[in-house]
Design a protein around this motif. Structure first.
Motif, short mmCIF file in Angstrom:
data_model
loop_
_atom_site.label_atom_id
_atom_site.label_comp_id
_atom_site.label_asym_id
_atom_site.label_seq_id
_atom_site.Cartn_x
_atom_site.Cartn_y
_atom_site.Cartn_z
N ILE A 120 -1.89 -2.03 -6.97
CA ILE A 120 -2.45 -1.02 -6.38
C ILE A 120 -2.21 0.45 -6.76
O ILE A 120 -0.73 0.65 -7.55
N HIS A 173 -0.77 4.46 -6.65
CA HIS A 173 -0.88 5.44 -6.14
C HIS A 173 -0.81 6.34 -6.37
O HIS A 173 -0.53 6.96 -7.32
N SER A 229 0.99 -1.63 0.44
CA SER A 229 -0.21 0.27 -0.70
C SER A 229 0.69 1.45 0.11
O SER A 229 2.06 1.31 0.45
#
Length: 109
Positions: free
Chosen positions: A105, A107, A55
């Motif tokens: 993921i 960003h 993450s």
């Protein structure tokens, strides 16, 4: 250390660019980009890891692993990079049979 070399089967780079995450045989390694130092080693007992993502705040690490034809596993590890001993939570999803797993993921800038 290992008696034989294991290949890197998955790689992720933190949003900050400060850490590189590599995976292979049942563990995820966290490296400092500047010094090249191994910072942390997180064991994942489900099998060969095929994909990892981290993450943007580096608080969660996701790993896909398993045994071909038998089971697929997705682990979410809550981690704290300021404390080597801190693996605060592990959540595991186990699926019988094969799974296809590719995660991403995004960003934010």
């Amino acid at each position: 250390s290992y008696q034989q070399a294991f290949p890197v089967t998955a790689l992720a780079i933190s949003a900050s660019g400060q850490h590189v995450y590599t995976a292979g045989n049942r563990e995820v390694l966290v490296w400092d980009v500047v010094s090249g130092t191994l910072l942390f080693r997180y064991p994942i007992a489900a099998g060969r890891i095929v994909d990892i993502e981290v993450s943007s705040d580096e608080a969660n690490l996701f790993a896909s692993s398993g045994e071909s034809g038998r089971r697929g596993v997705i682990d979410r590890l809550s981690i704290d990079l300021s404390d080597r001993r801190s693996l605060t939570d592990v959540q595991r999803l186990v699926v019988k049979g094969d799974i296809a797993f590719d995660m991403s993921i995004r960003h934010s800038d």
